[in-house]
Enzyme design. Sequence first.
Site, PDB file in Angstrom:
ATOM      1  N   HIS A 162     -13.363 -14.113   3.630  1.00 21.17           N
ATOM      2  CA  HIS A 162     -14.602 -14.464   4.018  1.00 21.17           C
ATOM      3  C   HIS A 162     -15.199 -13.773   5.085  1.00 21.17           C
ATOM      4  O   HIS A 162     -16.350 -13.325   5.017  1.00 21.17           O
ATOM      5  CB  HIS A 162     -14.667 -16.138   4.080  1.00 21.17           C
TER       6      HIS A 162
ATOM      7  N   HIS B 285     -15.971 -14.173  13.371  1.00 19.88           N
ATOM      8  CA  HIS B 285     -16.830 -15.433  13.752  1.00 19.88           C
ATOM      9  C   HIS B 285     -16.003 -16.683  13.505  1.00 19.88           C
ATOM     10  O   HIS B 285     -16.819 -17.587  13.917  1.00 19.88           O
ATOM     11  CB  HIS B 285     -18.200 -15.222  12.746  1.00 19.88           C
TER      12      HIS B 285
ATOM     13  N   GLU C 199     -13.235 -20.930  15.845  1.00 13.76           N
ATOM     14  CA  GLU C 199     -13.531 -22.319  15.377  1.00 13.76           C
ATOM     15  C   GLU C 199     -12.110 -22.783  14.719  1.00 13.76           C
ATOM     16  O   GLU C 199     -11.917 -24.135  14.664  1.00 13.76           O
ATOM     17  CB  GLU C 199     -14.584 -22.149  14.316  1.00 13.76           C
ATOM     18  N   ASP C 200     -11.766 -21.748  13.926  1.00 14.62           N
ATOM     19  CA  ASP C 200     -10.405 -22.232  12.941  1.00 14.62           C
ATOM     20  C   ASP C 200      -9.207 -22.054  13.640  1.00 14.62           C
ATOM     21  O   ASP C 200      -7.993 -22.363  13.180  1.00 14.62           O
ATOM     22  CB  ASP C 200     -10.576 -21.570  11.696  1.00 14.62           C
TER      23      ASP C 200
ATOM     24  N   ASP D  48     -23.081 -15.703   6.810  1.00 10.24           N
ATOM     25  CA  ASP D  48     -21.994 -16.431   6.608  1.00 10.24           C
ATOM     26  C   ASP D  48     -22.487 -17.487   5.703  1.00 10.24           C
ATOM     27  O   ASP D  48     -21.645 -17.904   4.624  1.00 10.24           O
ATOM     28  CB  ASP D  48     -21.891 -17.389   7.989  1.00 10.24           C
TER      29      ASP D  48
ATOM     30  N   ASP E  83     -48.434 -15.986 -13.075  1.00  8.46           N
ATOM     31  CA  ASP E  83     -48.052 -14.879 -12.263  1.00  8.46           C
ATOM     32  C   ASP E  83     -46.217 -14.549 -12.197  1.00  8.46           C
ATOM     33  O   ASP E  83     -45.849 -14.380 -11.217  1.00  8.46           O
ATOM     34  CB  ASP E  83     -48.199 -15.159 -11.022  1.00  8.46           C
TER      35      ASP E  83
HETATM   36 MN    MN Z   1     -17.724 -18.793   8.051  1.00  6.19          MN
END
Ligand code: MN
Length: 742
Positions: A60, A85, A89-90, A148, A268
Amino acid sequence: MSLFTKAEIRQINDCYDDLKREISKRFDPERMEKVDKAFVFANAAHDGIRRKSGEPYIVHPIAVATIVAHDLGLGATSVIASILHDVVEDTDYTTEDIRNMFGENVSRIVDGLTKLSGEMDSRQALTLKKMLMTLSDDVRVIIIKLADRLHNMRTLESMPPLKQLKVSGETLYLYAPLAHRLGLYAIKNELEELSFKFKHPEDYKHLLYQLHDQEEKRNYLVNEFITPIRERLAEEHIECTVTHRLKSMYSIWTKMRTKGVTFDEIYDLLAIRILLKPKTEISEKRQCFEVLSIVTDIYQPKPDRIRDWITMPRANGYESLHVTVMGPQGKWVEVQIRTERMDQVAEYGFAAHYKYKGIAENELDRWIERIRDHLQNSETDAFEFLDDFKLDLFASEIVVFTPKGKTIKLPKSSTVIDVAYEIHTNLGNKCIGAKINQKLVPPSHILQNGDQVEILTSENQTPQQQWLSFIATAKARGKIKDALRAEKHHHLEVGKELVEKAIRDHRAPLVANTLKKIVDHYNLNNKEQLYSEVGMGILKLDDLDKILARKSTNKFIKYWNITFKGKNSHLKESEEEEKGEEPTRLLDKQKPFLLKENADDITYSLAKCCHPIPGDDVIGYISAGDHVIIHKKECEKAEKLVGSQGNKIITAKWTKFKKLSYLTRLNLSGFDRTGIVSDVTNIISKQHNINMRSVKFDTHDGLFEGDLFIYIHSTDDLNTLIHHLGKIKGIDKVIRVENLND
Ligand code: MN
């Protein structure tokens, strides 16, 4: 030793090789080495972790980095930050660790991204506010966040259906508009198409089938249309490519829904795009206009449908020349003319500006400047902020001029007040009107594209609550609210003193019960309203003798016991007014939503489609962040909402409305006679509480028709006025018109 299988490790390496192939063209060996270092680090940090799809997690961030490098053309810092990134966080690593290893710039971006991660839920508004603060720090955070999100949308298939719905709803609500505002059209389009696919799978499939079904016919049409253009351009030795572009499925679908048209009625569907390689010695603008002239030599242009965004680019930097012409099959076709450089900017927004250096004037910088301004100067909470901000996000634009010829860009339907605040806060606060093209106009006057505006001020002027009902920019809204809040606070203080003094003078006890009696007598909402109305001088405490002499009834005391909770000298405010720190106020749908005119407490807005005024039969639609939009019950759009989103409908009731008035339109018709106009205006100026904004009268063949735009408090006042107007000799009909635009 990796925790992944051999096949998985191969997949990771393949993925990373793709990224490397993309960036090795642009990055020097030193930068490539840093990217490698980031990959090795992130790969180890996410080792053994899998996504919902079963893939190794690291796939990812690498994919995000590839989007950032390939689609957006950003540099090494952004690519490295993309790879890292999700690490903070993880995993157990901190921003500190990132800074030590990869330096200040990368860690700042990763930190920004970490703060934006996690579930949004009801905190969307807060998240957006956070996002925009970061935006004003470093735009790259938002761009990577969008990449992301794009990758998450591309891989949404493996998520459970409910999650798919939620994520795509969020994407449509927040990320797609943001991408649009940043000029990232390619990303915006893909985000919308993917959201549409997951949110409305049936409609998506059906539309896909219809488009496919007509492909052959469409190709034939395109060919027939562009062949003569190609030939002429070749004759003139203009180097270019002519392509065509299909309207996105999401925008077709939206148009079908909002305009109530069928697929076949969308004219259109197609746009022809002429991309030219400009010659260096002539300006790009002139060359684009030359192509325009060739196109309109061949096909008849639709009058008023030539859009020149080259002379005056859009705020997000978009430059292009658009013209709609009559094609050979008797159908209107849009033709877009631009240079390759303009096309890059159109697809990838200002990210493309990095590639084409030398474009000093960046409209986006100014926009970001405005947001920063708004964030710093306004105390508005996240929800209010979101609403205000959305004003700016979706509005199309007009350009006006200052007396010295400086241009100012504003959203459509901006007023004199908006432009005044745009120039300077003080100019806004003191504005009493303007001179537009030498004519005097009131503060509420809506500006037209190209107006030259001179703001008129008076030292005695202060910001008016009324202004909030007609302004169009977030900046003006923020500034006015700030000023009103300060003023209100002052009135509260003064009023509190006056009320307490009056109670003491009457030798009554200074307790909640006494205040409650006064509040009830004047039919107010709470003690704050009492204080502020007294403070403003609206309310005189004349009846205090009578009020304080009155005995409480048992019934009253009972009510008191139920509603009064703690805090001896304070009145419990009604439920609707209680406003905690929590960003969501859970609305009680069992009870009608009460509409009150309290400056701080405006948690609703009046729908722009049917323009309800106090007294109308209304319902509320609960939109994002529990913000309620009030529609007239018979409004067409409201009926649709009741049908489609019944769970978001709430009943609504007006309380008393005395201070604010609302723009309403009356249409008058009858037989013309001398003096009829002055009779009409006389009645309006005599009737208390009504202000006239504008009058338009037309007479022909002894008949006359007129439109009155007036500010009115409620339907009661309106009905009285209609009744009086109807009595004027010659007047045949007086009708209220919902549409306030001509
Ligand atoms: Mn992510």
